[in-house]
Write an enzyme that holds these catalytic residues in place. Structure first.
Site, short mmCIF file in Angstrom:
data_model
loop_
_atom_site.label_atom_id
_atom_site.label_comp_id
_atom_site.label_asym_id
_atom_site.label_seq_id
_atom_site.Cartn_x
_atom_site.Cartn_y
_atom_site.Cartn_z
N HIS A 458 0.83 -1.21 0.00
CA HIS A 458 0.00 0.00 0.00
C HIS A 458 0.86 1.26 0.00
CE1 HIS A 458 -3.41 -2.56 2.01
NE2 HIS A 458 -3.22 -2.85 0.73
N THR A 459 1.91 1.28 -0.77
CA THR A 459 2.81 2.43 -0.85
C THR A 459 2.04 3.68 -1.29
OG1 THR A 459 4.46 0.86 -1.62
CG2 THR A 459 5.04 3.19 -1.71
#
Length: 520
Positions: A458-459
């Site tokens: 989930h950068t």
């Protein structure tokens, strides 16, 4: 039977009304809405089309897609709180971006997540502002409600049958007095529930399939794949063109109105810096010219730390993987005094342990896993270029577990996950602990978490919205101080929401289109 479209090969024109760089969650959404409005769009994708590829279509095959030809192959740099390990970050390099290789979860978190964006300076991004765009994305199997959409590009369904391991997570959560809810995207998200997936008819429903496939034959859309963006061209304070590879050769394509960067939270800040847009000190270190100073480019990197995973022995063979290998989820508060759920767990129909755990424990026989992680993480990192050239080395550092309160929440979650698995309601399935192979002391649990820590993929946050000196885009997603350029991907997220980032990034793409069309 899916009817796969053909990607037309159109001659590249000298210029287009709008150029979109990147075809993932945000890029696919903004492209579709602009094409529907009659705008002439060029969509540039670094990866191949990937249309009709069996492993991309099969939800059960998503794990092997990591480190495959469909993945950029990025890594998080080693850090002390994860025992100096390098952690891989799967990022899709194909039409549809990461939606073509991810776990297909559709989950938007809690309304307070988006209210926090507005409080942090992203004016107009409260949940009430975002909800119409979430609904516009959706074709929800249960139909339209005040909170859910119907008839949108993205088909969203529950698994047709719930797997015993998925049910075990729900039953275990209920056993420790967590509520069971119908829909994680409904009125509240705290509790155990069957997950929402971008799947239909047993097949993946990527953003490419939902947003792009229906319009590939439109004359006002040109899609060029296997075309790496090299840099942006800035003229007289305006982004005027994109330099990119076509058949291996660099070309410069003009944008008459706007360039939309939707290359993701890694490649959008990288492309900005390669174009001379960023912190002057960083650009000078790399030998790059300072075209436009923006000190926040590459800062504020956030991701959710994942413990991968608590593994348990099964009393029975689990059979073939169904769906994406999960099927349910649970959100809860690691401490009762919190205002919203901060931890999350999901089932895995097999062994999901990180490599250090596989080396430490006996993981033979029939196994199932519960992965868990922190959704309100406080640790913040950065993205830096180590080389000032396209494809050059990167330093990507999320600083997982750097903050003491993150470590404490993960320890509490670990104990609760162990309780869920061993609950009496699961006596028919649970046959003992495997990794870890027993209940642990606090000191032992800290070691386990360092060895198990991974990423939810989930950068986000590396070009965040806001109005302060470190904000990169304003509240209408326009790059601050430079005309002709907007950003429509997870990099603009100011504070990581308590969910998978696909849904919020799609919503961002939908809103970006309305900003461009003057409809918002």
């Amino acid at each position: 039977m899916i009817a796969f479209p053909i990607l037309p090969r159109r001659p590249l024109e000298r210029g287009y009304d709008v150029i979109v760089v990147g075809s993932g969650s945000g890029g696919a959404a903004v492209t579709r809405r602009l094409v529907d409005a009659g705008v002439e769009v060029l969509l540039i994708e670094a990866g191949p089309a990937g249309i009709g590829v069996p492993e991309l279509e099969d939800p059960a095959q998503w794990v092997p897609l990591m480190r495959s030809r469909w993945d950029w192959g990025y890594d998080y740099a080693a850090a002390p709180h994860v025992d100096g390990r390098v952690i891989g970050i799967p990022r899709g390099k194909v039409l549809g971006g990461s939606t073509a290789i991810n776990a297909m979860m559709w989950y938007r978190g809690h309304p307070m997540d988006y209210d926090a964006w507005a409080d942090a300076g992203a004016v107009g991004w409260r949940f009430a502002d975002c909800l119409p765009y979430f609904r516009r994305c959706e074709d929800w199997e249960d139909g339209e409600t005040d909170l859910r959409g119907e008839g949108g590009p993205l088909r969203i369904e529950r698994a047709t049958e719930i797997h015993p391991v998925a049910q075990a997570l729900i039953d275990g959560a209920e056993a420790i007095r967590l509520p069971v809810i119908d829909d994680p995207n409904g009125p509240g998200n705290e509790g155990a529930t069957r997950s929402n997936f971008n799947m239909s008819g047993g097949k993946r429903w990527s953003s490419a399939r939902g947003y792009l496939w229906p319009v590939l034959d439109r004359p006002n859309l040109t899609v060029v794949t296997e075309s790496l963006a090299l840099s942006l061209v800035v003229e007289n304070g305006r982004c005027a063109a994109v330099r990119h590879l076509v058949d291996g050769q660099p070309v410069e394509t003009r944008a008459r109105e706007r360039v939309v960067l939707a290359a993701g939270a890694i490649d959008t800040p990288r492309l900005l810096m390669l174009s001379g847009i960023g912190d002057p000190a960083e650009l000078t270190r790399l030998g790059l010219p300072v075209v436009h100073a923006l000190h926040g480019v590459g800062r504020n990197l956030q991701d959710h730390p994942l413990a991968q995973a608590c593994v348990f022995r099964s009393r029975q063979p689990l059979g073939p993987v169904t769906g994406n290998g999960g099927g349910s989820m649970v959100n809860w508060k690691s401490s009762p005094d919190l205002i919203q759920a901060d931890v999350h767990a999901f089932p895995v129909q097999g062994n999901s342990a990180e490599l250090p755990l596989r080396a430490r424990y006996d993981l033979s026989g029939d196994l199932f896993s519960f992965g868990f992680g922190l959704m309100r993480s406080k640790s913040v990192g950065h993205l830096r270029l180590l080389e000032g050239r396209p494809g050059g080395a990167l330093d990507i550092q999320p600083n997982f577990l750097a903050e003491p309160e993150d470590r404490e929440a993960m320890l509490l979650a670990f104990e609760q996950v162990m309780e869920m698995a061993a609950a009496p309601a699961n006596a028919h399935l649970f046959d003992g602990f495997a990794a870890p192979d027993r209940r642990l002391s606090r000191a032992e649990a800290e070691v386990f978490l360092r060895e198990a820590c991974s990423t939810f993929f989930h950068t986000c946050g590396t070009c965040r919205m806001g109005a302060d000196d470190l904000a990169v885009v304003d509240s209408r997603l326009a790059l601050r101080g430079l005309d002709g350029l907007i950003v429509a991907d997870a990099s603009v997220i100011p504070i990581i929401p308590t969910c998978n980032t696909h849904a919020p990034t799609t919503m961002i793409g939908e809103r970006a289109a309305d900003f461009l069309l003057g409809m918002a």
